[in-house]
Design a protein around this motif. Structure first.
Motif, PDB file in Angstrom:
ATOM      1  N   ALA A   1      -6.309  -0.779   2.683  1.00 29.88           N
ATOM      2  CA  ALA A   1      -5.807   0.587   2.821  1.00 29.88           C
ATOM      3  C   ALA A   1      -5.402   0.909   4.258  1.00 29.88           C
ATOM      4  O   ALA A   1      -6.075   1.647   4.965  1.00 29.88           O
ATOM      5  N   ARG A   2      -4.285   0.355   4.686  1.00 26.49           N
ATOM      6  CA  ARG A   2      -3.722   0.652   6.003  1.00 26.49           C
ATOM      7  C   ARG A   2      -2.227   0.381   5.946  1.00 26.49           C
ATOM      8  O   ARG A   2      -1.733  -0.199   4.998  1.00 26.49           O
ATOM      9  N   TYR A   3      -1.531   0.818   6.980  1.00 30.92           N
ATOM     10  CA  TYR A   3      -0.095   0.573   7.042  1.00 30.92           C
ATOM     11  C   TYR A   3       0.152  -0.939   7.062  1.00 30.92           C
ATOM     12  O   TYR A   3      -0.440  -1.667   7.852  1.00 30.92           O
TER      13      TYR A   3
ATOM     14  N   ALA B   1       1.931   1.817  -3.505  1.00 31.70           N
ATOM     15  CA  ALA B   1       0.780   2.235  -4.309  1.00 31.70           C
ATOM     16  C   ALA B   1       0.444   3.708  -4.081  1.00 31.70           C
ATOM     17  O   ALA B   1      -0.092   4.363  -4.980  1.00 31.70           O
ATOM     18  N   GLN B   2       0.749   4.235  -2.906  1.00 27.82           N
ATOM     19  CA  GLN B   2       0.489   5.650  -2.634  1.00 27.82           C
ATOM     20  C   GLN B   2       1.491   6.557  -3.333  1.00 27.82           C
ATOM     21  O   GLN B   2       1.158   7.683  -3.680  1.00 27.82           O
ATOM     22  N   THR B   3       2.705   6.086  -3.541  1.00 27.26           N
ATOM     23  CA  THR B   3       3.745   6.951  -4.102  1.00 27.26           C
ATOM     24  C   THR B   3       3.951   6.750  -5.598  1.00 27.26           C
ATOM     25  O   THR B   3       4.582   7.586  -6.240  1.00 27.26           O
ATOM     26  N   THR B   4       3.452   5.653  -6.159  1.00 27.36           N
ATOM     27  CA  THR B   4       3.609   5.399  -7.594  1.00 27.36           C
ATOM     28  C   THR B   4       2.254   5.037  -8.190  1.00 27.36           C
ATOM     29  O   THR B   4       1.258   4.914  -7.487  1.00 27.36           O
ATOM     30  N   ASP B   5       2.229   4.843  -9.483  1.00 23.59           N
ATOM     31  CA  ASP B   5       1.008   4.450 -10.175  1.00 23.59           C
ATOM     32  C   ASP B   5       0.893   2.932 -10.142  1.00 23.59           C
ATOM     33  O   ASP B   5       1.515   2.225 -10.937  1.00 23.59           O
TER      34      ASP B   5
ATOM     35  N   VAL C   1      -8.086  -3.863  -2.059  1.00 26.10           N
ATOM     36  CA  VAL C   1      -7.168  -2.870  -1.484  1.00 26.10           C
ATOM     37  C   VAL C   1      -7.310  -2.938   0.025  1.00 26.10           C
ATOM     38  O   VAL C   1      -8.410  -2.789   0.560  1.00 26.10           O
TER      39      VAL C   1
ATOM     40  N   TYR D   1       0.824  -1.206   0.000  1.00 24.64           N
ATOM     41  CA  TYR D   1       0.000   0.000   0.000  1.00 24.64           C
ATOM     42  C   TYR D   1       0.862   1.261   0.000  1.00 24.64           C
ATOM     43  O   TYR D   1       0.512   2.252  -0.620  1.00 24.64           O
ATOM     44  N   GLN D   2       1.990   1.229   0.677  1.00 24.97           N
ATOM     45  CA  GLN D   2       2.879   2.394   0.679  1.00 24.97           C
ATOM     46  C   GLN D   2       3.420   2.677  -0.716  1.00 24.97           C
ATOM     47  O   GLN D   2       3.500   3.824  -1.136  1.00 24.97           O
TER      48      GLN D   2
END
Length: 101
Positions: free
Chosen positions: A75-77, A48-52, A73, A45-46
């Motif tokens: 969606a958490r750490y 996915a947040q910074t890249t496509d 997904v 997830y980390q």
């Protein structure tokens, strides 16, 4: 007397091994931020947040001649984005490719 010494040596040895194991840190396996095969994969997830993440999945599935379909997904750490690689997109009028392995 001989068995008493052997017992003390065994006890001391077990105590030393126990102390070494207790002092050693527990090492967890390192999980890569992206992992997959010909049926799909996961993206952290980390990442996915910074890249496509869609482009990563599309490029990965294209290397097998397939298309990507996102499944879930978390969606958490420490979570992940999962995807499946399919022969044709959902809803397509085309028949799936037939391969012989």
């Amino acid at each position: 007397m001989r068995t008493l010494k052997a017992g003390l040596v065994k006890t001391a040895g077990l105590a030393a091994v126990g102390m070494l194991l207790a002092a050693a840190p527990a090492l967890a396996d390192v999980v890569p931020p992206f992992k997959g095969n010909d049926t799909g994969g996961i993206i952290s997830y980390q990442l996915a947040q910074t890249t496509d993440a869609r482009q990563i999945a599309a490029d990965h599935c294209a290397s097998y001649g397939k298309v990507a379909k996102f499944r879930a997904v978390d969606a958490r750490y420490g979570g992940y984005v999962s995807f499946a690689c399919r022969w044709v997109p959902y809803g397509s009028a085309q028949r799936p490719l037939r391969t012989l392995y």
